[in-house]
Scaffold this motif. Structure first.
Motif, PDB file in Angstrom:
ATOM      1  N   ASP A  43     -26.687  14.947 -23.975  1.00  0.00           N
ATOM      2  CA  ASP A  43     -26.997  16.141 -24.763  1.00  0.00           C
ATOM      3  C   ASP A  43     -28.021  15.781 -25.841  1.00  0.00           C
ATOM      4  O   ASP A  43     -27.839  14.830 -26.604  1.00  0.00           O
ATOM      5  CB  ASP A  43     -25.708  16.681 -25.397  1.00  0.00           C
ATOM      6  N   GLU A  44     -29.090  16.547 -25.940  1.00  0.00           N
ATOM      7  CA  GLU A  44     -30.177  16.203 -26.856  1.00  0.00           C
ATOM      8  C   GLU A  44     -30.099  16.908 -28.199  1.00  0.00           C
ATOM      9  O   GLU A  44     -30.927  16.646 -29.081  1.00  0.00           O
ATOM     10  CB  GLU A  44     -31.519  16.528 -26.188  1.00  0.00           C
TER      11      GLU A  44
ATOM     12  N   ARG B 159     -25.534  14.786 -31.098  1.00  0.00           N
ATOM     13  CA  ARG B 159     -25.809  13.346 -31.130  1.00  0.00           C
ATOM     14  C   ARG B 159     -25.276  12.707 -32.416  1.00  0.00           C
ATOM     15  O   ARG B 159     -24.799  11.572 -32.402  1.00  0.00           O
ATOM     16  CB  ARG B 159     -27.308  13.098 -30.984  1.00  0.00           C
ATOM     17  N   SER B 160     -25.343  13.447 -33.522  1.00  0.00           N
ATOM     18  CA  SER B 160     -24.798  12.931 -34.788  1.00  0.00           C
ATOM     19  C   SER B 160     -23.294  12.688 -34.673  1.00  0.00           C
ATOM     20  O   SER B 160     -22.771  11.668 -35.156  1.00  0.00           O
ATOM     21  CB  SER B 160     -25.081  13.926 -35.922  1.00  0.00           C
TER      22      SER B 160
ATOM     23  N   LEU C 286     -28.008   6.989 -25.679  1.00  0.00           N
ATOM     24  CA  LEU C 286     -28.264   8.086 -26.613  1.00  0.00           C
ATOM     25  C   LEU C 286     -29.591   7.888 -27.334  1.00  0.00           C
ATOM     26  O   LEU C 286     -29.858   6.797 -27.857  1.00  0.00           O
ATOM     27  CB  LEU C 286     -27.127   8.135 -27.647  1.00  0.00           C
TER      28      LEU C 286
ATOM     29  N   LEU D  47     -31.693   7.624 -30.344  1.00  0.00           N
ATOM     30  CA  LEU D  47     -31.261   7.388 -31.717  1.00  0.00           C
ATOM     31  C   LEU D  47     -32.411   7.405 -32.723  1.00  0.00           C
ATOM     32  O   LEU D  47     -32.182   7.159 -33.917  1.00  0.00           O
ATOM     33  CB  LEU D  47     -30.551   6.027 -31.807  1.00  0.00           C
TER      34      LEU D  47
ATOM     35  N   HIS E 133     -29.269  17.814 -31.948  1.00  0.00           N
ATOM     36  CA  HIS E 133     -29.157  16.869 -33.063  1.00  0.00           C
ATOM     37  C   HIS E 133     -27.720  16.719 -33.554  1.00  0.00           C
ATOM     38  O   HIS E 133     -27.215  15.593 -33.721  1.00  0.00           O
ATOM     39  CB  HIS E 133     -30.063  17.306 -34.218  1.00  0.00           C
TER      40      HIS E 133
ATOM     41  N   LEU F   9     -21.656  12.112 -31.904  1.00  0.00           N
ATOM     42  CA  LEU F   9     -21.440  10.984 -31.001  1.00  0.00           C
ATOM     43  C   LEU F   9     -21.639   9.654 -31.723  1.00  0.00           C
ATOM     44  O   LEU F   9     -20.911   8.689 -31.482  1.00  0.00           O
ATOM     45  CB  LEU F   9     -22.403  11.090 -29.814  1.00  0.00           C
TER      46      LEU F   9
ATOM     47  N   ALA G 293     -23.384  11.971 -23.598  1.00  0.00           N
ATOM     48  CA  ALA G 293     -24.500  11.240 -24.208  1.00  0.00           C
ATOM     49  C   ALA G 293     -25.854  11.807 -23.824  1.00  0.00           C
ATOM     50  O   ALA G 293     -26.861  11.529 -24.484  1.00  0.00           O
ATOM     51  CB  ALA G 293     -24.429   9.762 -23.828  1.00  0.00           C
TER      52      ALA G 293
END
Length: 1007
Positions: A766-767, A772-773, A795, A797, A769, A775, A764
């Protein structure tokens, strides 16, 4: 109104109208609305005779009731109380107003279809009915007229009047003959014998499909009765999820604008990994290749599509499929022979009635574009046969371009691009998420309720079993992972019900327990006479079934003739000395009728009820007969993948070394198959009870060659390795490329379970994009609260759209402080639930139920992007005028009570409008001069009022039109915007000269 009450009212109406003819026709106007009892008393002398006549017509009422009540029970589910009442009132009212006298019946030659045509031509159709209500009205009225004509023709008085009518007609015999000659069917190339019998045959065919395919196979036989109880597929079916396999995901017109410049932020997070309902994927494409692993529900889905099409019972996004004629082709029946020509396509499903099929009937269905071609099981053919099927399909679609078609296969047998040249959209059936599994469990228990006394527990105890299983699934994540497909979930439900809530630990144990239960224990525990008297033990039955499964698999077949199977069984029995004297045919019949594992898909043919059972038994036989060398030789063939994996679980230590060592040796020698073989060897770890240190090292090396996942096809393949793969995956994604990191997240999500949740929680931070998508997209595979707390709450969002696919996720979303963009994909109505969320910048609701109140949106004044796709009238539209930061808005015009009162913010740039009608007035658009992109769609081709307002938008640079009558627009001499930019026309009514739409500075695209 209940189905019972409706059927009784219709039955009474039909019987009362028939009684009118029997008792001498209508003599006085006041008798038109008399009850049957009143009519009998008026016409029949004597109390005893009156009671006799009433009893006879009561029996007629009951007969009509028995025919209609089951049908109405199914059809009423899609209508509300007012809709049901309106339909039944309309049918009864039409009966009351129609001329149903004996003269009218004679004029129609006692032909129900002709009588219906005459009535519909003379009696005004009911008004105010919805599309679904109108379809049901037409169906019920036609049914009632047919019952009425048949009843009247059976009345003694009818024969007397028919004789008089015949004598009267002889005076005009010449004219009558001429009239009959004129009515001879028109012949054509597609209809050499005419089409007069098409409607009657279609109705007979659809009745057969609706009845015979509406069955779940797991409990086919549970007693010695000739026809055991059936679990209805239409009750047990639970909607599945699918992903776009190749990025070409298509959606219905109401779900996606065809052009959205500078709107990339609206694209669904996670792309391929974002699941959608399979019905959504099917609705957006006329040609679909549907891929899924073993037991993922491919065949069941096709059967459900066929049954629902036969009943005209599609709703929601598939509503426009109603009226299609389903044609289901099971490719397994054509292994070793040529795929069927159109006139043979019904043989597998409707063989008993193909002899009365009008010549060219299937061709006419295909040519009309009203056929739904369902082709099942590409993976059940050899590779060379698959190529032949693709050529056959290509030729078929060239001849009948407009037909809708769905083809199924396991992924290993057909890649996502296997039918790309034929313009197929590829979809993949996803593993069931927790809410999907919960819905499946509820549907399953609802379906088996119909078994009644054949259940192993009292019917009233089913809710307790259901809740117990749901609790176990929630508390034991490994069970969720185990029940990831409909087949395994159904087996889990069955074992939980039949074995006193004792649940298996892994897939091999699940198969073993299911086989023991279905093959032997169930009948033995119930003291079924044929099981008690049988000399066959459980082991004897399994030995015979294993041998039969291997013979089928060894010859790359999934089906065999009953005669040949009896020969194989007889040969095996001769080797089983303790069963000396038993005859192969009789033993095979016992296994067919009692085991629940074998079935007859066609006359004199035999196969296993599901291919997974064949693979499990064949793998057990391979271990028993030490056929590891055969498996190594075939390990690169996708047909053998599951058999090899389960054989690793059956094998002893020496056999495991031979099997896995041989596969890995081949991977080193054969680069062409190296990746496939290493994946297979890694996947075998799922079933291995133990492994030597040396072999474990080689397996570790094989997995290392496969990691990290990089391609979109990698995660599903790697997830098949199981939870053992998780320990090989990194605790941090920092050293991976963004692409590899995103695919690693998806791999972990597909494996699932508590260990996977812990790993994702570590990701969580990790920045990137796309990471995160992924996740965010993984939420659908885990418990809503646990995942929100462990992963999403940590995260960032702000720039991600969080998708909510089931109701339990919405309360959990309220605990996400950085939430700003939300997509709600399940049917939604209570907007007050959104008041608990953090302030949103973007909201998309894909399915708003009719009657919803939009007013609570006032709690989110910062909304800049809003998509409201309603399915029925909504209230509280005034809130839209108060959202002064809106830049992008998507609405359904037909569901807003007063479009003209819309006074949207001047900052609006993108406006998408669905559901336009001829009466829609678009004049309000002129008050929003900042619009640069406008999308306008009509469900039916038309030209809304006020389109001239579009030409007053000075900044408009992109106009996207769907279903608009451009001929009428040009005729009305209204200016055609934009003055510069792009004009895109999809499914529009075009002028004879399309060049009339061309203008300097405007790029015109027509689809």
């Amino acid at each position: 109104m209940s189905a019972e009450a409706a059927a009784l009212r219709l039955g009474t109406t039909v019987a009362r109208t028939a009684a009118d003819i029997w008792l001498g026709g209508r003599r006085r106007q006041q008798e038109r609305h008399s009850s049957l009892t009143e009519l009998v008393r008026l016409r029949v002398p004597g109390l005893r005779l009156q009671r006799s006549v009433e009893r006879q017509f009561g029996q007629i009422t009951d007969a009509v009731f028995d025919r209609l009540e089951p049908y109405l029970e199914h059809e009423f589910r899609g209508l509300d109380e007012a809709g049901r009442q309106a339909v039944i009132d309309a049918v009864c009212d039409t009966f009351a107003r129609a001329d149903l006298s004996d003269e009218a019946v004679f004029a129609a030659d006692a032909n129900p279809a002709e009588l219906i045509r005459r009535i519909t031509g003379s009696v005004r159709a009911p008004v105010g009915l919805s599309e679904a209500e109108s379809r049901l009205y037409e169906m019920l009225f036609a049914e009632c007229v047919e019952y009425y004509v048949r009843i009247v023709r059976s009345l003694p008085v009818f024969e007397e009047r028919a004789a008089a009518e015949l004598l009267a007609r002889t005076a005009t015999l010449g004219a009558e003959v001429a009239r009959l000659l004129e009515r001879l069917p028109d012949r054509s190339l597609l209809a050499p014998d005419g089409t007069d019998r098409d409607t009657a045959f279609r109705r007979r065919y659809l009745e057969l499909v609706s009845r015979d395919l509406d069955e779940v196979e797991l409990f086919r036989r549970t007693s010695d009765r000739a026809a055991g109880p059936r679990v209805r597929l239409s009750v047990a079916y639970a909607s599945l999820r699918a992903s776009g396999d190749d990025g070409s995901r298509r959606r219905t017109v109401r779900s996606l604008s065809r052009l959205r410049p500078d709107m990339s932020h609206w694209e669904e997070a996670g792309g391929e990994s974002s699941g959608m309902r399979v019905e959504t994927g099917l609705s957006g494409a006329s040609r679909v290749l549907l891929r899924g692993e073993a037991g993922s529900g491919k065949t069941t889905l096709l059967r459900w599509l066929a049954v629902t099409a036969a009943r005209g019972a599609f709703s929601g996004e598939l509503a426009d499929w109603n009226g299609l004629t389903p044609v289901l082709v099971k490719l397994r029946e054509y292994s070793g022979r040529t795929p069927p020509a159109p006139d043979a396509m019904l043989d597998g499903i409707a063989g008993p009635i193909t002899g009365i099929m009008p010549k060219g009937w299937v061709e006419r269905q295909l040519d009309s574009g009203r056929a739904l071609l369902l082709i099942d099981g590409v993976d059940e053919l050899l590779d060379r046969e698959r190529r032949a099927v693709r050529d056959w399909l290509r030729r078929l679609l060239t001849a009948y371009d407009g037909v809708r078609v769905v083809v199924t296969s396991r992924p290993a047998a057909a890649g996502a691009d296997w039918l790309r040249a034929e313009h197929f959209t590829a979809l993949h059936l996803d593993r069931m998420s927790p809410p999907d599994l919960a819905a499946f469990v509820r549907q399953w228990h609802q379906a088996v309720r119909e078994l009644g006394e054949d259940l192993p527990c009292p019917v009233d105890d089913l809710p307790l079993y259901e809740q117990s299983l749901l609790t176990s699934l929630k508390d034991r994540p490994h069970l969720q992972s185990l029940a990831g497909t409909p087949l395994l979930a159904a087996m889990l439900c069955a074992l939980h019900l039949n074995r006193g809530r004792q649940l298996p630990r892994d897939r091999m144990e699940l198969y073993r327990n299911a086989l023991h239960t279905l093959v032997h224990d169930r009948d033995a525990d119930r003291n079924v006479p044929s099981a008690v008297d049988s000399k066959l033990s459980l082991n004897d039955k399994l030995v015979i079934l294993r041998d039969l499964a291997w013979r089928l698999s060894d010859n790359n077949r999934s089906e065999i003739s009953v005669e040949q199977a009896a020969v194989h069984v007889g040969r095996k029995l001769r080797a089983m000395r303790h069963l000396d004297g038993m005859e192969g045919g009789r033993v095979l019949d016992q296994l067919r009728h009692r085991s629940g594992i074998l079935r007859s898909p066609a006359e004199a043919r035999l196969d296993f009820v599901h291919r997974t059972f064949q693979e499990y038994l064949a793998s057990a036989e391979a271990a028993e007969e030490d056929r590891m060398g055969n498996l190594v030789e075939r390990a690169h063939l996708d047909l053998w993948r599951e058999t090899v994996i389960m054989a690793a679980g059956h094998a002893n230590a020496r056999q495991r070394e031979e099997l896995l060592g041989g596969i890995l040796d081949r991977a080193e020698r054969e680069p062409r198959h190296a990746r496939t073989l290493r994946l297979l060897a890694a996947s075998c770890q799922e079933t291995l009870p133990e492994v030597s240190d040396a072999l474990a090292g080689r397996l570790e090396e094989a997995v290392s060659c496969l990691l990290p996942a990089r391609r979109p096809t990698d995660p599903p393949a790697l997830a098949a390795v199981g939870s053992t793969l998780l320990r090989r995956l990194p605790g941090s994604l920092g050293e991976l490329t963004e692409k590899a990191a995103a695919q690693t997240v998806r791999t972990v999500a597909l494996i699932g379970g508590a260990e996977a949740l812990g790993l994702l929680a570590g990701y969580a931070g990790d920045e990137r994009h796309s990471v995160r998508s992924e996740l965010v997209a993984a939420w659908q595979y885990f418990d809503a609260d646990s995942y929100a707390d462990a992963v999403l709450s940590a995260l960032p969002l702000e720039d991600l759209a969080v998708r909510v696919t089931y109701s339990a996720q919405l309360p959990a979303a309220a605990r996400l402080p950085s939430l700003s963009r939300l997509e709600i994909t399940y049917p939604f109505a209570d907007f007050t639930e959104l008041e608990r969320l953090p302030p949103l910048d973007a909201l998309e609701v894909e399915h708003i139920r009719g009657g919803a109140d939009l007013s609570p949106l006032a709690a989110h004044p910062n909304l800049s992007e809003l998509s409201l796709l309603s399915y029925g009238p909504v209230a509280g539209q005034h809130v839209l005028n108060d959202l002064d930061k809106l830049v992008n808005l998507r609405i359904v015009l037909e569901d807003l009570p007063d479009v003209r009162s819309l006074a949207l913010t001047p900052d609006l740039r993108y406006l998408s409008m669905f559901g336009a009608e001829p009466t829609t007035n678009l004049a309000f658009v002129a008050d929003h001069p900042g619009i640069t992109y406008l999308y306008l769609a009509a469900d039916e081709p038309c030209l809304p009022r006020g389109v001239a307002a579009l030409s007053t938008l000075p900044r408009l640079r992109a106009l996207d039109l769907y279903g608009i009558d451009m001929t009428q627009w040009l005729t009305a001499s209204s200016p055609l915007p934009p003055e510069e930019g792009t004009l895109r026309l999809t499914a529009c009514v075009m002028p004879d000269d399309p060049d009339a739409l061309l203008r300097p500075g405007v790029a015109v695209s027509i689809f």
